[in-house]
Design a protein around this motif. Sequence first.
Motif, PDB file in Angstrom:
ATOM      1  N   MET A   1       0.833  -1.177   0.000  1.00 26.64           N
ATOM      2  CA  MET A   1       0.000   0.000   0.000  1.00 26.64           C
ATOM      3  C   MET A   1       0.887   1.253   0.000  1.00 26.64           C
ATOM      4  N   PHE A   2       0.611   2.197  -0.854  1.00 19.93           N
ATOM      5  CA  PHE A   2       1.352   3.450  -0.944  1.00 19.93           C
ATOM      6  C   PHE A   2       1.064   4.272   0.311  1.00 19.93           C
ATOM      7  N   THR A   3       2.122   4.700   0.987  1.00 22.56           N
ATOM      8  CA  THR A   3       1.942   5.483   2.203  1.00 22.56           C
ATOM      9  C   THR A   3       2.705   6.805   2.106  1.00 22.56           C
ATOM     10  N   ILE A   4       2.289   7.738   2.921  1.00 24.72           N
ATOM     11  CA  ILE A   4       2.856   9.081   2.937  1.00 24.72           C
ATOM     12  C   ILE A   4       3.350   9.367   4.344  1.00 24.72           C
ATOM     13  N   THR A   5       4.612   9.780   4.472  1.00 32.05           N
ATOM     14  CA  THR A   5       5.138  10.098   5.793  1.00 32.05           C
ATOM     15  C   THR A   5       4.580  11.438   6.263  1.00 32.05           C
ATOM     16  N   GLU A   6       4.717  11.681   7.552  1.00 32.04           N
ATOM     17  CA  GLU A   6       4.284  12.955   8.124  1.00 32.04           C
ATOM     18  C   GLU A   6       5.060  14.117   7.487  1.00 32.04           C
ATOM     19  N   SER A   7       6.340  13.917   7.219  1.00 37.29           N
ATOM     20  CA  SER A   7       7.160  14.956   6.579  1.00 37.29           C
ATOM     21  C   SER A   7       6.642  15.287   5.179  1.00 37.29           C
ATOM     22  N   ALA A   8       6.263  14.260   4.425  1.00 40.84           N
ATOM     23  CA  ALA A   8       5.734  14.484   3.076  1.00 40.84           C
ATOM     24  C   ALA A   8       4.394  15.205   3.143  1.00 40.84           C
ATOM     25  N   ARG A  70       0.167   4.574  -9.680  1.00 41.28           N
ATOM     26  CA  ARG A  70      -0.292   3.942  -8.435  1.00 41.28           C
ATOM     27  C   ARG A  70       0.110   2.473  -8.380  1.00 41.28           C
ATOM     28  N   VAL A  71      -0.029   1.786  -9.474  1.00 39.36           N
ATOM     29  CA  VAL A  71       0.331   0.369  -9.523  1.00 39.36           C
ATOM     30  C   VAL A  71       1.829   0.197  -9.273  1.00 39.36           C
ATOM     31  N   ARG A  72       2.641   1.044  -9.894  1.00 38.66           N
ATOM     32  CA  ARG A  72       4.092   0.928  -9.753  1.00 38.66           C
ATOM     33  C   ARG A  72       4.600   1.367  -8.386  1.00 38.66           C
ATOM     34  N   LEU A  73       3.821   2.205  -7.678  1.00 36.42           N
ATOM     35  CA  LEU A  73       4.236   2.692  -6.360  1.00 36.42           C
ATOM     36  C   LEU A  73       3.443   2.043  -5.222  1.00 36.42           C
ATOM     37  N   ALA A  74       2.714   0.991  -5.527  1.00 37.19           N
ATOM     38  CA  ALA A  74       1.791   0.394  -4.553  1.00 37.19           C
ATOM     39  C   ALA A  74       2.440   0.034  -3.223  1.00 37.19           C
ATOM     40  N   ASP A  75       3.671  -0.389  -3.215  1.00 39.20           N
ATOM     41  CA  ASP A  75       4.314  -0.821  -1.970  1.00 39.20           C
ATOM     42  C   ASP A  75       5.399   0.155  -1.513  1.00 39.20           C
ATOM     43  N   LYS A  76       5.315   1.406  -1.944  1.00 38.96           N
ATOM     44  CA  LYS A  76       6.351   2.401  -1.651  1.00 38.96           C
ATOM     45  C   LYS A  76       5.890   3.412  -0.602  1.00 38.96           C
ATOM     46  N   PHE A  90      11.083  15.449  -2.849  1.00 38.22           N
ATOM     47  CA  PHE A  90      10.260  14.280  -2.545  1.00 38.22           C
ATOM     48  C   PHE A  90      11.044  13.027  -2.900  1.00 38.22           C
ATOM     49  N   LEU A  91      10.936  12.031  -2.037  1.00 36.67           N
ATOM     50  CA  LEU A  91      11.651  10.778  -2.198  1.00 36.67           C
ATOM     51  C   LEU A  91      10.659   9.625  -2.149  1.00 36.67           C
ATOM     52  N   VAL A  92      10.841   8.668  -3.022  1.00 34.39           N
ATOM     53  CA  VAL A  92      10.039   7.447  -3.000  1.00 34.39           C
ATOM     54  C   VAL A  92      10.961   6.329  -2.586  1.00 34.39           C
ATOM     55  N   ALA A  93      10.581   5.623  -1.530  1.00 33.62           N
ATOM     56  CA  ALA A  93      11.457   4.585  -0.966  1.00 33.62           C
ATOM     57  C   ALA A  93      10.677   3.304  -0.718  1.00 33.62           C
ATOM     58  N   ASN A  94      11.443   2.233  -0.567  1.00 32.50           N
ATOM     59  CA  ASN A  94      10.863   0.954  -0.154  1.00 32.50           C
ATOM     60  C   ASN A  94      10.658   0.976   1.357  1.00 32.50           C
ATOM     61  N   PRO A  95       9.637   0.284   1.852  1.00 33.73           N
ATOM     62  CA  PRO A  95       9.454   0.218   3.306  1.00 33.73           C
ATOM     63  C   PRO A  95      10.629  -0.505   3.940  1.00 33.73           C
TER      64      PRO A  95
END
Length: 96
Positions: A1-8, A70-76, A90-95
């Motif tokens: 599931m794509f999540t957003i940090t508090e900083s983002a 969304r599909v490509r970032l689903a687990d990011k 903005f940074l996209v990272a793996n959990p």
Amino acid sequence: MFTITESAAEAINQLTAAQDVQVRGGLRMTLSGLPEDGAALSVEITSHPAPGDDVVDAAGTQVFLARETRVRLADKILDARKDVNGHFTFLVANPQ
């Protein structure tokens, strides 16, 4: 599931406020290219999602994702950093 940090979320809220974007506004993300070729992530503050965008609500903000993105970032995880000049990255990272 794509999540957003508090900083983002805080960065998105600051950017939407600075650009006087309406309440329904947020950050639109589009991923282009193939991962093996170094896919490019584009972000923009916008007042509403584009037709067909998926909307991710988190921490009082919204991120609009084109369906393929969304599909490509689903687990990011989306995170943001602020530099000494006040600019956000903005940074996209793996959990972890």
